[in-house]
Design an enzyme around this catalytic site. Structure first.
Site, PDB file in Angstrom:
ATOM      1  N   LYS A 107      63.716  -2.130   7.020  1.00 42.93           N
ATOM      2  CA  LYS A 107      62.858  -1.963   7.887  1.00 42.93           C
ATOM      3  C   LYS A 107      62.939  -0.714   8.346  1.00 42.93           C
ATOM      4  CE  LYS A 107      59.983  -4.605  10.693  1.00 42.93           C
ATOM      5  NZ  LYS A 107      59.135  -5.717  10.118  1.00 42.93           N
ATOM      6  N   GLY A 219      50.120 -12.742  22.033  1.00 42.29           N
ATOM      7  CA  GLY A 219      49.656 -11.494  21.210  1.00 42.29           C
ATOM      8  C   GLY A 219      48.182 -11.780  20.895  1.00 42.29           C
ATOM      9  N   GLY A 221      47.338  -9.532  17.935  1.00 36.95           N
ATOM     10  CA  GLY A 221      47.046  -8.425  17.079  1.00 36.95           C
ATOM     11  C   GLY A 221      46.827  -8.988  15.620  1.00 36.95           C
ATOM     12  N   ASN A 222      47.448  -8.424  14.765  1.00 34.13           N
ATOM     13  CA  ASN A 222      47.199  -8.909  13.237  1.00 34.13           C
ATOM     14  C   ASN A 222      47.393 -10.405  12.966  1.00 34.13           C
ATOM     15  OD1 ASN A 222      48.461  -9.372  10.367  1.00 34.13           O
ATOM     16  ND2 ASN A 222      46.912  -7.764  10.234  1.00 34.13           N
TER      17      ASN A 222
HETATM   18  P1  NAD Z   1      50.051  -5.961  16.344  1.00 35.29           P
HETATM   19  O1  NAD Z   1      50.462  -4.615  16.727  1.00 35.29           O
HETATM   20  O2  NAD Z   1      48.894  -6.013  15.433  1.00 35.29           O
HETATM   21  O3  NAD Z   1      49.830  -6.866  17.578  1.00 35.29           O
HETATM   22  C1  NAD Z   1      50.737  -7.057  18.353  1.00 35.29           C
HETATM   23  C2  NAD Z   1      50.259  -7.818  19.574  1.00 35.29           C
HETATM   24  O4  NAD Z   1      51.143  -8.264  20.489  1.00 35.29           O
HETATM   25  C3  NAD Z   1      49.121  -7.177  20.427  1.00 35.29           C
HETATM   26  O5  NAD Z   1      47.945  -7.805  20.666  1.00 35.29           O
HETATM   27  C4  NAD Z   1      49.851  -6.505  21.571  1.00 35.29           C
HETATM   28  O6  NAD Z   1      48.748  -6.412  22.944  1.00 35.29           O
HETATM   29  C5  NAD Z   1      50.769  -7.717  21.825  1.00 35.29           C
HETATM   30  N1  NAD Z   1      51.778  -7.467  22.692  1.00 35.29           N
HETATM   31  C6  NAD Z   1      52.778  -6.584  22.834  1.00 35.29           C
HETATM   32  N2  NAD Z   1      53.612  -6.683  23.826  1.00 35.29           N
HETATM   33  C7  NAD Z   1      53.248  -7.821  24.434  1.00 35.29           C
HETATM   34  C8  NAD Z   1      53.743  -8.521  25.569  1.00 35.29           C
HETATM   35  N3  NAD Z   1      54.765  -7.877  25.942  1.00 35.29           N
HETATM   36  N4  NAD Z   1      53.232  -9.735  25.921  1.00 35.29           N
HETATM   37  C9  NAD Z   1      52.327 -10.098  25.051  1.00 35.29           C
HETATM   38  N5  NAD Z   1      51.428  -9.623  24.180  1.00 35.29           N
HETATM   39  C10 NAD Z   1      52.156  -8.318  23.786  1.00 35.29           C
HETATM   40  O7  NAD Z   1      51.559  -6.502  15.581  1.00 35.29           O
HETATM   41  P2  NAD Z   1      51.397  -7.678  14.480  1.00 35.29           P
HETATM   42  O8  NAD Z   1      51.438  -7.032  13.216  1.00 35.29           O
HETATM   43  O9  NAD Z   1      50.443  -8.737  14.938  1.00 35.29           O
HETATM   44  O10 NAD Z   1      52.864  -8.267  14.829  1.00 35.29           O
HETATM   45  C11 NAD Z   1      53.148  -9.082  15.628  1.00 35.29           C
HETATM   46  C12 NAD Z   1      54.705  -9.854  15.344  1.00 35.29           C
HETATM   47  O11 NAD Z   1      54.606 -10.373  13.999  1.00 35.29           O
HETATM   48  C13 NAD Z   1      55.801  -8.656  15.557  1.00 35.29           C
HETATM   49  O12 NAD Z   1      57.030  -9.440  15.695  1.00 35.29           O
HETATM   50  C14 NAD Z   1      56.026  -8.354  13.752  1.00 35.29           C
HETATM   51  O13 NAD Z   1      57.184  -7.820  13.453  1.00 35.29           O
HETATM   52  C15 NAD Z   1      55.677  -9.768  13.270  1.00 35.29           C
HETATM   53  N6  NAD Z   1      55.206  -9.785  11.747  1.00 35.29           N
HETATM   54  C16 NAD Z   1      54.359  -8.937  11.420  1.00 35.29           C
HETATM   55  C17 NAD Z   1      53.742  -9.162  10.295  1.00 35.29           C
HETATM   56  C18 NAD Z   1      52.571  -8.263   9.655  1.00 35.29           C
HETATM   57  O14 NAD Z   1      52.163  -8.602   8.637  1.00 35.29           O
HETATM   58  N7  NAD Z   1      51.790  -7.546  10.415  1.00 35.29           N
HETATM   59  C19 NAD Z   1      54.727  -9.639   9.200  1.00 35.29           C
HETATM   60  C20 NAD Z   1      55.726 -10.677   9.631  1.00 35.29           C
HETATM   61  C21 NAD Z   1      56.084 -10.370  10.892  1.00 35.29           C
END
Ligand code: NAD
Length: 428
Positions: A107, A219, A221-222
């Protein structure tokens, strides 16, 4: 992450220690697996748009590569710490092992807030991070990917820097690249869809029809957006989402009793997954405090933001109707909250199983890059569904047989696979 008393690495180690004890792992195996093999801490100088130089702290942690090159995302976040990256690298090892792909766990992170950086500054930061680590990563050593606040564009800048340094094309250096530039179709959907593939299987086992369920998601996001998309397609309804509000420096939840509209919310959301609160209110959403997503009267909770969100304090407010927690985020649930779920009989689909769709599709992206032949989207998603479904049932079967909590069953499978790889290599 803002809670300074919370240490994700200690939590990851405590989870590992508990299962290692049950498995009666020998001392050498425990010592090896509860710490990263290697880690790099770097200083990344970046020329800012105003001509000044700002130095950012960067990390790359390689937890274990006995089963293949390390694999794991790179996160941009203002509260990133070495221990957060260590925990995430360790969880990546277990994640790759539970879906049985030939990769280890790594990571990366940079302490920064991309909200405050221009695109030019972000590009120079991406390139600088790669320059400081170019000797320590690579397709046969350690392969980054997107995570919180990093995107396919960031991946492409990083790839370009790596290829410039090494003087050749290395599309397998990084995954999550834009489609058409070595990226895989289906990668952007993969993590969120993967969460829902496992949730679909859990609902089947519980004899619950998705169309009879309500969910609340943390959340936007993605991971969250694609999870909501597929959950809706299965017939389920999401009544609440939450996100971080950069302007107010706090989180808010947005609810609508008859279901949130993904398309509507997407149209008022920025690239960081932040929803415009004024527009949301105009569209009839009720704006609630950040933690309100957890206390909704729903059947399913999907934390898909950050670690330490379902903890001793917030879990007390959990709605009575909740039956399943499907963890999209990494490390959202603390051991105290796990104890609560065990007692209440809430079924947990643990993070490194539920969100393994991203890394599984990244592995497919590597395979496609290595053969220079790219699959249609249906083929990618079909293979992804198969992998996730198989992994889910292996964990669920073991949980049933041995009467284990799902997280412990997933750990058991992963730890045994990684321990065996270390033993076969003669490391322990
Ligand atoms: P992202 O940056 O696309 O989205 C994150 C979201 O979380 C945003 O909407 C943000 O506003 C919200 N957020 C941040 N702090 C917050 C809080 N305190 N309360 C409520 N919402 C909050 O990130 P992502 O890629 O969607 O990743 C989200 C989680 O999934 C993370 O833990 C990441 O490690 C995990 N993850 C992501 C992937 C991937 O392929 N992107 C794969 C496995 C795990």
């Amino acid at each position: 992450m803002a809670d300074k008393s919370f240490n994700p690495f200690q939590m990851a180690q405590a989870q590992f220690d508990a299962v290692a004890e049950k498995l009666d792992l020998d001392a050498g195996a425990r010592d090896l697996l509860r710490e990263p093999l290697r880690e790099y801490h770097t200083a990344v100088p970046v020329r800012m748009d105003d001509g000044s130089v700002k130095v950012f702290r960067g990390y790359r942690v390689q937890h274990n590569d006995a089963r293949g090159p390390c694999k794991g995302g790179i996160r941009f976040h203002p509260h990133e710490t070495a221990d957060t990256v260590r925990a995430l690298a360790m969880w990546m090892t277990w994640k790759c092992a539970v879906v049985d792909i030939p990769l280890g766990g790594g990571k990366g992170g940079v302490v920064c807030d991309p909200h405050d950086l221009s695109m030019g500054e972000q590009e120079r930061l991406c390139r600088g991070w790669v320059r400081t680590l170019a000797k320590n990563m690579g397709p046969l050593k350690d392969v980054p990917a997107p995570d919180v606040m990093t995107s396919p564009q960031h991946m492409l800048w990083m790839l370009d820097e790596f290829e410039t340094i090494h003087g050749a094309k290395f599309p397998g250096f990084i995954t999550g690249k834009p489609v058409g530039m070595g990226g895989s179709l289906g990668r952007k959907e993969a993590t969120g869809f993967g969460v829902i593939y496992t949730l679909r299987e859990a609902l089947k086992e519980m004899n619950i029809r998705p169309q009879d369920t309500l969910a609340s998601v943390q959340g936007f996001g993605n991971v969250s957006q694609h999870a909501i998309d597929l959950f809706n397609k299965l017939g389920g309804k999401v009544t609440c989402v939450s996100c971080w509000d950069q302007q107010d420096q706090t989180a808010y939840s947005y609810s609508k009793a008859d279901g949130v509209s993904l398309e509507e919310l997407r149209s008022i959301t920025n690239r960081f997954g932040g929803i415009d609160k004024d527009k949301a209110r105009d569209l009839g959403y009720e704006q609630l405090p950040g933690d309100a997503w957890i206390s909704q009267e729903v059947d399913i909770l999907i934390p898909a933001a950050l670690e330490n969100q379902v903890n001793a304090k917030t879990v007390e407010t959990i709605g009575k109707r909740v039956k399943i927690i499907a963890e999209g985020a990494n490390g959202p649930t603390t051991p105290e909250a796990d104890a609560f779920f065990k007692e209440r009989g809430v079924f947990c689909i643990p993070d490194f199983l539920a969100n393994a769709g991203g890394v599984t599709c990244s592995y497919f992206e590597q395979v496609q890059c290595n053969t220079n032949y790219f699959w249609p989207k249906d083929e990618v998603l079909g293979k992804l569904d198969q992998k996730m479904t198989d992994a889910y049932h292996a964990v669920s079967e073991l949980a049933r047989q041995k009467k284990l909590y799902m997280r412990d069953a997933a750990y058991t499978i992963s730890i045994m696979r990684v321990e065996q790889a270390c033993r076969q290599r003669g490391w322990i």
